[in-house]
Design a protein around this motif. Structure first.
Motif, PDB file in Angstrom:
ATOM      1  N   LEU A 292       0.806  -1.251   0.020  1.00  0.00           N
ATOM      2  CA  LEU A 292      -0.077   0.089   0.006  1.00  0.00           C
ATOM      3  C   LEU A 292       0.861   1.235   0.080  1.00  0.00           C
ATOM      4  O   LEU A 292       1.913   1.087   0.069  1.00  0.00           O
ATOM      5  CB  LEU A 292      -0.964  -0.035   1.178  1.00  0.00           C
ATOM      6  N   ARG A 293       0.114   2.400  -0.139  1.00  0.00           N
ATOM      7  CA  ARG A 293       1.116   3.778  -0.035  1.00  0.00           C
ATOM      8  C   ARG A 293       0.289   4.641   0.779  1.00  0.00           C
ATOM      9  O   ARG A 293      -0.938   4.655   0.732  1.00  0.00           O
ATOM     10  CB  ARG A 293       0.951   4.266  -1.437  1.00  0.00           C
ATOM     11  N   LYS A 294       1.048   5.406   1.611  1.00  0.00           N
ATOM     12  CA  LYS A 294       0.382   6.160   2.756  1.00  0.00           C
ATOM     13  C   LYS A 294       1.040   7.533   2.690  1.00  0.00           C
ATOM     14  O   LYS A 294       2.305   7.764   2.273  1.00  0.00           O
ATOM     15  CB  LYS A 294       0.397   5.443   4.181  1.00  0.00           C
TER      16      LYS A 294
ATOM     17  N   PRO B 158       3.708  16.919  10.987  1.00  0.00           N
ATOM     18  CA  PRO B 158       3.578  17.354  12.433  1.00  0.00           C
ATOM     19  C   PRO B 158       3.349  18.865  12.412  1.00  0.00           C
ATOM     20  O   PRO B 158       3.633  19.778  11.502  1.00  0.00           O
ATOM     21  CB  PRO B 158       5.022  17.308  13.059  1.00  0.00           C
ATOM     22  N   PRO B 159       2.504  19.555  13.509  1.00  0.00           N
ATOM     23  CA  PRO B 159       2.090  20.869  13.612  1.00  0.00           C
ATOM     24  C   PRO B 159       3.206  21.892  13.442  1.00  0.00           C
ATOM     25  O   PRO B 159       2.836  22.719  12.598  1.00  0.00           O
ATOM     26  CB  PRO B 159       1.323  20.952  14.983  1.00  0.00           C
TER      27      PRO B 159
ATOM     28  N   ARG C 226       5.335  22.480   0.549  1.00  0.00           N
ATOM     29  CA  ARG C 226       6.630  22.389   1.083  1.00  0.00           C
ATOM     30  C   ARG C 226       6.197  21.973   2.681  1.00  0.00           C
ATOM     31  O   ARG C 226       7.594  21.705   3.242  1.00  0.00           O
ATOM     32  CB  ARG C 226       7.362  23.536   1.168  1.00  0.00           C
ATOM     33  N   CYS C 227       5.411  22.042   3.177  1.00  0.00           N
ATOM     34  CA  CYS C 227       5.194  21.448   4.687  1.00  0.00           C
ATOM     35  C   CYS C 227       4.773  19.986   4.796  1.00  0.00           C
ATOM     36  O   CYS C 227       4.804  19.481   5.657  1.00  0.00           O
ATOM     37  CB  CYS C 227       3.866  22.272   5.170  1.00  0.00           C
ATOM     38  N   MET C 228       4.438  19.456   3.664  1.00  0.00           N
ATOM     39  CA  MET C 228       4.108  18.022   3.468  1.00  0.00           C
ATOM     40  C   MET C 228       5.210  16.932   4.001  1.00  0.00           C
ATOM     41  O   MET C 228       6.212  17.518   3.648  1.00  0.00           O
ATOM     42  CB  MET C 228       3.445  17.721   2.136  1.00  0.00           C
ATOM     43  N   MET C 229       4.731  16.007   4.370  1.00  0.00           N
ATOM     44  CA  MET C 229       5.598  14.752   4.359  1.00  0.00           C
ATOM     45  C   MET C 229       5.733  14.085   3.132  1.00  0.00           C
ATOM     46  O   MET C 229       5.050  14.190   2.210  1.00  0.00           O
ATOM     47  CB  MET C 229       5.193  13.769   5.556  1.00  0.00           C
TER      48      MET C 229
ATOM     49  N   GLY D 267       1.235  -5.714   6.588  1.00  0.00           N
ATOM     50  CA  GLY D 267       1.254  -6.412   7.975  1.00  0.00           C
ATOM     51  C   GLY D 267       2.411  -5.755   8.965  1.00  0.00           C
ATOM     52  O   GLY D 267       2.633  -6.050  10.041  1.00  0.00           O
ATOM     53  N   MET D 268       2.902  -4.709   8.489  1.00  0.00           N
ATOM     54  CA  MET D 268       4.242  -4.119   9.103  1.00  0.00           C
ATOM     55  C   MET D 268       3.908  -2.830   9.761  1.00  0.00           C
ATOM     56  O   MET D 268       4.507  -2.038  10.183  1.00  0.00           O
ATOM     57  CB  MET D 268       5.283  -4.066   8.363  1.00  0.00           C
ATOM     58  N   ASP D 269       2.483  -2.166   9.491  1.00  0.00           N
ATOM     59  CA  ASP D 269       2.092  -0.983   9.886  1.00  0.00           C
ATOM     60  C   ASP D 269       0.575  -0.854  10.409  1.00  0.00           C
ATOM     61  O   ASP D 269      -0.031  -1.690   9.863  1.00  0.00           O
ATOM     62  CB  ASP D 269       2.426  -0.127   8.749  1.00  0.00           C
ATOM     63  N   ASN D 270       0.379   0.258  10.987  1.00  0.00           N
ATOM     64  CA  ASN D 270      -1.305   0.120  11.345  1.00  0.00           C
ATOM     65  C   ASN D 270      -1.903   1.446  10.719  1.00  0.00           C
ATOM     66  O   ASN D 270      -3.055   1.789  11.171  1.00  0.00           O
ATOM     67  CB  ASN D 270      -1.648  -0.114  12.704  1.00  0.00           C
ATOM     68  N   ASP D 271      -0.904   2.328  10.277  1.00  0.00           N
ATOM     69  CA  ASP D 271      -1.663   3.711   9.840  1.00  0.00           C
ATOM     70  C   ASP D 271      -1.389   3.553   8.246  1.00  0.00           C
ATOM     71  O   ASP D 271      -0.481   3.790   7.697  1.00  0.00           O
ATOM     72  CB  ASP D 271      -0.617   4.882  10.300  1.00  0.00           C
ATOM     73  N   PHE D 272      -2.543   3.440   7.814  1.00  0.00           N
ATOM     74  CA  PHE D 272      -2.627   3.349   6.375  1.00  0.00           C
ATOM     75  C   PHE D 272      -3.141   4.720   5.594  1.00  0.00           C
ATOM     76  O   PHE D 272      -3.234   4.860   4.258  1.00  0.00           O
ATOM     77  CB  PHE D 272      -3.877   2.622   5.917  1.00  0.00           C
ATOM     78  N   HIS D 273      -3.560   5.825   6.530  1.00  0.00           N
ATOM     79  CA  HIS D 273      -4.393   6.974   5.959  1.00  0.00           C
ATOM     80  C   HIS D 273      -3.394   7.642   4.941  1.00  0.00           C
ATOM     81  O   HIS D 273      -2.048   7.887   5.075  1.00  0.00           O
ATOM     82  CB  HIS D 273      -4.589   7.927   7.179  1.00  0.00           C
ATOM     83  N   HIS D 274      -3.961   8.125   3.843  1.00  0.00           N
ATOM     84  CA  HIS D 274      -3.304   8.969   2.928  1.00  0.00           C
ATOM     85  C   HIS D 274      -3.980  10.381   3.006  1.00  0.00           C
ATOM     86  O   HIS D 274      -4.827  10.895   2.589  1.00  0.00           O
ATOM     87  CB  HIS D 274      -3.736   8.655   1.410  1.00  0.00           C
TER      88      HIS D 274
END
Length: 958
Positions: free
Chosen positions: A688-690, A695-696, A746-749, A757-764
């Motif tokens: 998948l791609r997230k 961060p604020p 420019r502020c984005m990650m 199976g190696m992560d639990n945060d899938f959100h885009h």
């Protein structure tokens, strides 16, 4: 003949297991010399030459083959790759050791052995009855391998005597191990060190430059003054890391300041995630990307990241007092909250050196062979090399490798590897940017090409198994002009029940690239196609990328289709996925598709299909934006090239049409639908791609910039950010909204691939989607090929294989893909920067309107909308009186004399190419308006201080 070894092994459960290892020995392994009567002369693959004539050696005048040991292969690979070195016997023992110790060198040696012109022969000495040796009691593995190599060298010499006494053929043993060499000579084997042999090659004196200088002694500079403290041995470092005395992390050198670096600590310790290292002695010979061990300094010695720009310009490496003076500049007084954990490097856990591109800084001492090399990457220190070719290499881009860094040397030692070509030359500079960004760009090997389908190719009955025939559908593709690697095509038609059927058809690349073969491995290694300004580095060979997989019009092609049934409000009622065969009815550009949609006269099937797609796409986009998807902006530029010279003659920002958005909406929808399906089927190993939420603190600059223009940007959720960006309009300043969106980008990650199976945060975050993947571009992205394979298994169109359902292997693959995508992005930016330089070189001095994106302590960063170009206007220059500068971080603003600059202020700048530094030519900008006495320059001011240095005339010996 069969040899077997038996030994006992304890199992986890406490039982004892008997293990029998069988080792087959054969009599039919050829020696590699053609026409050898003794072994029948039957050989597969590249072989040695029957009469090796060159290289002419003053030490070994007789015709000879070379047999190097493991260390020579590991450390002198640059010498062995040189065209002058041919007829080399690579023993199986040596090859196995190299494989265990260095994957990159192993790959290079395999490439050399596959090159027919080099005549390298791999001899399986471990399975030859007369060369196999068993480990003796009390003998360690290393000594056993040394003995095995000597036995093979001795056997070869005796064997070649039998073959033809009058030929006087010899095998020369090459080793840098003193003991091994002495033993070989005692046993009657002709043996030399690599240096002795290379220096004896009278016809190839330039080969000496490619020798790696290995021993630290003798390579120290003559002053002998110890500069750095000793690196601790690995055992002590590991102990210290375990006990928490030291921290392990990746060393990241600063581009702006050669006396500063940060170490990104591995592990879960959030408190000291990033450690600052300041000063030459504390950096202690670490090089960018090395894995290092760091000791934290006491809190009273902690520092703040310096805001000073310092480049290493010193040619005199003994001037350490000057270094100490520069280090004092770093330590500015700052408030306590600015201080960061600070440390010093105590040891190197893993060197991550690679070959570096750059230029020779020729020594001022006449006739000197020692020179400094300045890498193109400012994060890499200068490297001292010895070369006799200095006058030839001046003004050229060259490659240099680091060999070591003695404690009493200001710079590491290295050796010359390759001359790439003249600085500024388009081919040379493209090669440099590909090498510097580690983009695999060599032509595809024969092994890879052997897995391509044979031409002429057509769809067979076998291909149609588990595949639907959709060739009757009115499918068409919409792409940029000149696109030959067409990944996707679309269709839309009305169903009998009044609903709409919409299909996205994607090239079925995974049909041609089967798991695990050489073609698959090479595609996985490359990871992505890299698009430079006038060149494309394909991920898969051209036969697939531009032909068999490209969904061109009026030809039958294999596809993977995602087909939805929708109502007229773009609500999905059903979705199905199927492998298919399609025949595209038109290959359109965005402009052609737009023209059809807008035309009142056209009502054919293709146009009707496009209008249906466009209508649905607008609804889908509106719905996405309502959910909080971001519409960001980046100034993308497009070059118009001269058809003859291929030089850029015009530069403009890309124009986006409605049809761009139409294609994008359906690609996003397909990616989301496929992501849901593969995650349903494979919850533990879906690729998948997230896109993580920033961060604020990342938004501080955006919020402050908007505030300075009396606008409010909310950043608590993606939805509130999207809404406040939509509201941030100024009737008197229409471009302001675009500037805010550019700044928000420019502020984005960074978005990344991961294994479910190696992560639990899938959100885009950017797309406001709970799950996402990449399915729509398998010709140019390897991630999509894996997603196709997962989807094919999920719908029963193909079978699985072990790696596909191994989450650890998938996580490793994602790591490589993320690295390759990041590097491709950087390489593309570097290509745009280089072509922008070429454009302004031919254009001369230009004045243009610009907007301020950032204010710094001594400069402003501006964006020129006309060219999509960004640059820095400096207000402090060498040898000029310093203006009065007041910087305010809160507003943010910069006051110069009596003029105040804020973010997004409009200014006028002069643009020119600064060629005063050949290595780092750059676009330079100066302020024209507003006028500040002593700072601004008139538009028509002559460009006196920037001139290309006169090239020294070089006599090139033919």
């Amino acid at each position: 003949m069969l040899k077997s070894k038996t030994f006992l092994k304890k199992t986890r459960a406490g039982g004892v297991m008997k293990i029998v290892r069988e080792h087959y020995l054969r009599d039919d392994i050829g020696c590699g010399a053609p026409g050898c009567a003794a072994c029948g002369g039957a050989h597969e693959g590249p072989v040695l030459e029957p009469q090796p004539l060159d290289p002419a050696s003053s030490l070994c005048p007789r015709p000879h083959y070379l047999l190097p040991d493991t260390n020579v292969l590991l450390h002198q690979i640059d010498v062995l790759e040189d065209p002058a070195i041919r007829n080399v016997i690579v023993l199986q023992t040596v090859l196995q050791e190299v494989r265990n110790r260095s994957a990159p060198v192993y790959k290079r040696i395999r490439d050399v052995t596959n090159n027919q012109e080099k005549h390298f022969y791999t001899f399986t000495n471990e399975h030859h009855r007369e060369t196999y040796v068993e480990q003796e009691q009390g003998e360690n593995a290393n000594d056993r391998n040394d003995r095995a190599i000597r036995v093979a060298a001795k056997w070869y010499n005796e064997h070649l005597k039998k073959m033809s006494a009058e030929n006087h053929l010899q095998v020369i043993f090459i080793t840098n191990d003193k003991k091994n060499k002495e033993k070989a000579i005692e046993e009657g084997i002709p043996a030399f060190t690599c240096e002795e042999y290379v220096k004896s090659l009278t016809a190839n004196p330039e080969l000496i430059d490619r020798l790696a200088c290995l021993s630290e002694e003798g390579n120290e500079i003559e002053s002998g003054r110890i500069i750095f403290s000793e690196h601790l041995p690995l055992s002590k470092l590991q102990q210290g890391i375990k006990s928490g005395t030291y921290l392990q992390g990746t060393f990241r050198a600063s581009r702006e300041n050669y006396l500063e670096a940060t170490v990104w600590v591995h592990g879960d310790n959030e408190e000291n995630k990033e450690i600052i290292i300041q000063g030459l002695k504390h950096l202690n010979r670490a090089v960018h990307e090395d894995i290092v061990a760091v000791e934290l300094l006491p809190k009273n010695q902690w520092a703040a990241p310096s805001s000073v720009v310092l480049h290493d310009e010193g040619q005199n490496e003994d001037d350490l007092e000057k270094e100490e003076e520069r280090e004092r500049i770093l330590k500015t007084t700052v408030s306590e909250k600015m201080l960061k954990p600070t440390g010093r490097v105590v040891g190197i856990i893993k060197r991550n050196w690679r070959p570096y591109c750059g230029m020779l800084s020729k020594s001022d001492i006449k006739e000197s062979r020692r020179h400094l090399f300045t890498p193109a990457d400012k994060r890499i220190p200068r490297i001292r090399i010895e070369t006799r070719q200095a006058s030839t290499l001046e003004g050229r881009r060259i490659i240099v490798a680091i060999d070591g860094w003695p404690r009493n040397s200001r710079y590491p030692n290295g050796h010359f590897v390759k001359n790439l070509g003249e600085v500024g030359d388009k081919e040379t500079e493209t090669e440099v940017l590909l090498l510097e960004h580690d983009v695999p760009h060599q032509p595809f090997s024969q092994a890879v090409l052997s897995f391509l389908p044979k031409m002429p190719w057509s769809i067979t009955e076998k291909d149609m198994k588990n595949r639907e025939d959709l060739r009757h559908l009115c499918v068409c593709s919409v792409d940029p002009p000149g696109c030959t690697d067409i990944d996707d095509a679309l269709h839309c038609r009305e169903l009998d029940n009044g609903n709409l059927e919409v299909g996205v058809h994607i090239a079925d690349v995974s049909h041609f690239i089967r798991p695990g073969n050489a073609l698959d491995q090479e595609s996985a290694r490359r990871g992505t196609t890299v698009y430079l300004c006038e060149k494309r580095i394909d991920m898969v060979p051209e036969l697939l990328s531009s032909n068999l997989c490209s969904l061109r019009c009026n030809v039958d092609r294999l596809a993977f289709s995602c087909i939805w049934e929708m109502n007229h409000n773009a609500e999905i009622l059903k979705v199905r996925f199927t492998k298919s065969a399609i025949n595209s009815k038109a290959s359109l550009t965005y402009a052609e598709a737009q023209m059809r949609i807008d035309s009142t006269a056209m009502n054919d099937d293709i146009t009707t299909s496009l209008r249906g797609l466009n209508k649905l796409a607008k609804i889908l986009k509106r719905r996405r934006i309502e959910k909080g998807a971001l519409t960001l902006s980046s100034p993308e530029v497009r070059f118009h090239m001269d058809s003859e010279t291929h030089d850029p003659i015009d530069l403009q920002t890309k124009e986006l049409r409605e049809t761009n958005s139409m294609v994008e909406e359906f690609m996003l929808l397909a990616n989301i639908s496929v992501a849901k399906k593969i995650h349903e089927e494979f919850s533990e190993h879906a690729l998948l791609r997230k896109h993580p939420a920033p961060p604020p603190s990342n938004y501080e600059i955006l919020v402050k910039a908007a505030k300075s223009k009396n606008l409010e940007i909310k950043t608590d959720t993606a939805k509130s950010l999207a809404d406040s960006l939509d509201r941030a309009e100024s009737p008197t300043f229409p471009y302001l909204n675009t500037l805010l969106r550019i700044l928000a980008t420019r502020c984005m990650m960074q978005a990344v691939y991961f294994c479910s199976g190696m992560d639990n945060d899938f959100h885009h975050y950017g797309l406001a989607s709970p799950i996402y993947t990449h399915f729509t571009s398998p010709i140019r992205r390897y991630a999509d090929i894996i997603v196709h394979r997962l989807l094919a298994v999920a719908v029963g169109a193909d079978c699985t294989y072990p790696e596909l359902t191994d989450k650890h292997k998938l996580a490793d693959l994602c790591k490589n893909l993320n690295f390759r995508h990041k590097m491709a992005q950087y390489a593309q930016r570097a290509s745009v920067a280089f072509h922008t330089q070429l454009f302004f070189k031919s254009k001369g001095i230009v004045s243009e309107e610009a907007y301020i994106l950032f204010v710094r302590k001594n400069a402003i960063v501006v964006l020129i909308p006309k060219y999509g170009l960004e640059g820095t206007v400096f207000f402090e220059e060498k040898d000029k009186p310093k203006p009065r500068l007041i910087y305010d971080d809160e507003i943010p603003s910069l006051k110069i004399e009596d003029t105040v600059f804020h973010i997004f202020d409009k200014v006028k700048v002069k643009i020119m190419l600064d060629s005063s530094n050949l290595q780092h030519q750059k676009i330079r900008m100066s302020l024209v308006e507003p006028q500040i006495p002593g700072i601004s320059i008139p538009v028509d001011a002559p460009n006196m201080d920037i001139k290309e240095p006169e090239r020294k005339k070089k006599k090139r010996e033919k």
